[in-house]
Write an enzyme that holds these catalytic residues in place. Structure first.
Site, PDB file in Angstrom:
ATOM      1  N   ILE A  34       0.827  -1.217   0.000  1.00 30.96           N
ATOM      2  CA  ILE A  34       0.000   0.000   0.000  1.00 30.96           C
ATOM      3  C   ILE A  34       0.863   1.270   0.000  1.00 30.96           C
ATOM      4  O   ILE A  34       0.399   2.338  -0.415  1.00 30.96           O
ATOM      5  CB  ILE A  34      -0.970  -0.020   1.222  1.00 30.96           C
ATOM      6  CG1 ILE A  34      -2.189   0.839   0.960  1.00 30.96           C
ATOM      7  CG2 ILE A  34      -0.261   0.374   2.507  1.00 30.96           C
ATOM      8  CD1 ILE A  34      -3.316   0.614   1.954  1.00 30.96           C
ATOM      9  N   GLU A  99       6.527  -4.879  11.057  1.00 33.45           N
ATOM     10  CA  GLU A  99       5.360  -4.104  11.503  1.00 33.45           C
ATOM     11  C   GLU A  99       4.079  -4.933  11.501  1.00 33.45           C
ATOM     12  O   GLU A  99       3.224  -4.749  12.365  1.00 33.45           O
ATOM     13  CB  GLU A  99       5.188  -2.872  10.604  1.00 33.45           C
ATOM     14  CG  GLU A  99       6.290  -1.842  10.850  1.00 33.45           C
ATOM     15  CD  GLU A  99       6.300  -0.717   9.823  1.00 33.45           C
ATOM     16  OE1 GLU A  99       5.447  -0.714   8.920  1.00 33.45           O
ATOM     17  OE2 GLU A  99       7.192   0.142   9.935  1.00 33.45           O
ATOM     18  N   VAL A 100       3.936  -5.803  10.508  1.00 39.20           N
ATOM     19  CA  VAL A 100       2.714  -6.613  10.423  1.00 39.20           C
ATOM     20  C   VAL A 100       3.057  -8.043  10.860  1.00 39.20           C
ATOM     21  O   VAL A 100       3.934  -8.685  10.266  1.00 39.20           O
ATOM     22  CB  VAL A 100       2.141  -6.611   8.990  1.00 39.20           C
ATOM     23  CG1 VAL A 100       0.911  -7.494   8.907  1.00 39.20           C
ATOM     24  CG2 VAL A 100       1.813  -5.179   8.549  1.00 39.20           C
ATOM     25  N   HIS A 104       5.699 -12.072   5.747  1.00 36.04           N
ATOM     26  CA  HIS A 104       5.576 -11.550   4.382  1.00 36.04           C
ATOM     27  C   HIS A 104       6.955 -11.306   3.817  1.00 36.04           C
ATOM     28  O   HIS A 104       7.868 -10.887   4.523  1.00 36.04           O
ATOM     29  CB  HIS A 104       4.752 -10.257   4.349  1.00 36.04           C
ATOM     30  CG  HIS A 104       5.150  -9.232   5.363  1.00 36.04           C
ATOM     31  ND1 HIS A 104       4.827  -9.352   6.694  1.00 36.04           N
ATOM     32  CD2 HIS A 104       5.858  -8.083   5.245  1.00 36.04           C
ATOM     33  CE1 HIS A 104       5.305  -8.309   7.351  1.00 36.04           C
ATOM     34  NE2 HIS A 104       5.943  -7.523   6.502  1.00 36.04           N
ATOM     35  N   HIS A 106       8.894  -9.053   1.043  1.00 38.82           N
ATOM     36  CA  HIS A 106       8.803  -7.904   0.147  1.00 38.82           C
ATOM     37  C   HIS A 106       9.594  -8.244  -1.122  1.00 38.82           C
ATOM     38  O   HIS A 106      10.757  -8.634  -1.043  1.00 38.82           O
ATOM     39  CB  HIS A 106       9.459  -6.670   0.771  1.00 38.82           C
ATOM     40  CG  HIS A 106       8.838  -6.196   2.049  1.00 38.82           C
ATOM     41  ND1 HIS A 106       8.055  -5.057   2.124  1.00 38.82           N
ATOM     42  CD2 HIS A 106       8.895  -6.682   3.314  1.00 38.82           C
ATOM     43  CE1 HIS A 106       7.672  -4.865   3.372  1.00 38.82           C
ATOM     44  NE2 HIS A 106       8.174  -5.839   4.118  1.00 38.82           N
TER      45      HIS A 106
HETATM   46  P1  5GP Z   1       6.988  -4.808   7.538  1.00 38.24           P
HETATM   47  O1  5GP Z   1       7.514  -3.510   8.068  1.00 38.24           O
HETATM   48  O2  5GP Z   1       6.123  -5.530   8.547  1.00 38.24           O
HETATM   49  O3  5GP Z   1       8.045  -5.692   6.948  1.00 38.24           O
HETATM   50  O4  5GP Z   1       6.073  -4.440   6.296  1.00 38.24           O
HETATM   51  C1  5GP Z   1       4.706  -4.218   6.363  1.00 38.24           C
HETATM   52  C2  5GP Z   1       4.307  -3.677   5.019  1.00 38.24           C
HETATM   53  O5  5GP Z   1       2.912  -3.791   4.902  1.00 38.24           O
HETATM   54  C3  5GP Z   1       4.656  -2.186   4.823  1.00 38.24           C
HETATM   55  O6  5GP Z   1       5.510  -2.045   3.694  1.00 38.24           O
HETATM   56  C4  5GP Z   1       3.293  -1.529   4.630  1.00 38.24           C
HETATM   57  O7  5GP Z   1       3.310  -0.485   3.674  1.00 38.24           O
HETATM   58  C5  5GP Z   1       2.417  -2.692   4.191  1.00 38.24           C
HETATM   59  N1  5GP Z   1       1.010  -2.561   4.550  1.00 38.24           N
HETATM   60  C6  5GP Z   1       0.524  -2.209   5.764  1.00 38.24           C
HETATM   61  N2  5GP Z   1      -0.823  -2.199   5.733  1.00 38.24           N
HETATM   62  C7  5GP Z   1      -1.178  -2.578   4.481  1.00 38.24           C
HETATM   63  C8  5GP Z   1      -2.441  -2.768   3.840  1.00 38.24           C
HETATM   64  O8  5GP Z   1      -3.509  -2.586   4.412  1.00 38.24           O
HETATM   65  N3  5GP Z   1      -2.418  -3.164   2.541  1.00 38.24           N
HETATM   66  C9  5GP Z   1      -1.242  -3.373   1.857  1.00 38.24           C
HETATM   67  N4  5GP Z   1      -1.356  -3.732   0.586  1.00 38.24           N
HETATM   68  N5  5GP Z   1      -0.041  -3.208   2.432  1.00 38.24           N
HETATM   69  C10 5GP Z   1      -0.012  -2.817   3.727  1.00 38.24           C
END
Ligand code: 5GP
Length: 123
Positions: A34, A99-100, A104, A106
Site C-alpha cells: 500500500i 510491523e505486520v 511476508h 517484500h
Molecule cells: P513490515 O515492516 O512488517 O516488513 O512491512 C509491512 C508492510 O505492509 C509495509 O511495507 C506496509 O506499507 C504494508 N502494509 C501495511 N498495511 C497494508 C495494507 O492494508 N495493505 C497493503 N497492501 N499493504 C499494507
C-alpha cells in the site's frame, strides 16, 4: 508470539480488506504494498497463520515453504523484475522492524535499490 487473527494481512486473506492482487494460489497470496518503496513492491504471504520466519520455518509444511518460494518467482516474472533484478526482504521481529505480524516477503524492484542496509553514522 501468538498469531493475531485480526492482523491486517489475515483480514486481506479473508477478503475483509481489499488488495491489489498480483498472484494467488491455494497456499499463497501476493499483492502490491500500500506504500510502495520502489516501482515494484509486492508482498508475498503464506495463507497459513504464521507470525514470522521463526514461526514459518518451524511449523509450516514443506508444501507451504515451497509455495512461498515459487510465488516469489511467479511475482518476479509477472512484474518483469526477473529480468532486471530485485531484492527480497523479510523483516523479522523487533530488530528486523517487522510491523505486520504475519510473515511476508517484500519483492522490490523496478529501479536500482542501492546498498542493502545503511551502516550507523560514526559517533
Ligand atoms: P513490515 O515492516 O512488517 O516488513 O512491512 C509491512 C508492510 O505492509 C509495509 O511495507 C506496509 O506499507 C504494508 N502494509 C501495511 N498495511 C497494508 C495494507 O492494508 N495493505 C497493503 N497492501 N499493504 C499494507
Amino acid at each position: 508470539m501468538a498469531y493475531d487473527q485480526n492482523n491486517i494481512f489475515a483480514r486481506i486473506i479473508r477478503g475483509e480488506i481489499p488488495c491489489a492482487k498480483v498472484y494467488e494460489d491455494d497456499l499463497t497470496l501476493a499483492f502490491s504494498d500500500i506504500d510502495p518503496k520502489a516501482p515494484v513492491h509486492v508482498l508475498v504471504i503464506p495463507k497459513g497463520a504464521y507470525v514470522s520466519m521463526n514461526d514459518f520455518h518451524e511449523h509450516a509444511s514443506d508444501a507451504e515453504i515451497a509455495a512461498v518460494t515459487r510465488a516469489v518467482g511467479k511475482v518476479a516474472k509477472i512484474t518483469g523484475v526477473d529480468k532486471t533484478g530485485y531484492r527480497l526482504i523479510a523483516n523479522n521481529g523487533a530488530d528486523g522492524n517487522q510491523e505486520v505480524p504475519h510473515l511476508h516477503l517484500h519483492v522490490l524492484g523496478g529501479r536500482h535499490l542501492g546498498g542493502m542496509v545503511k551502516k550507523p553514522e560514526p559517533a
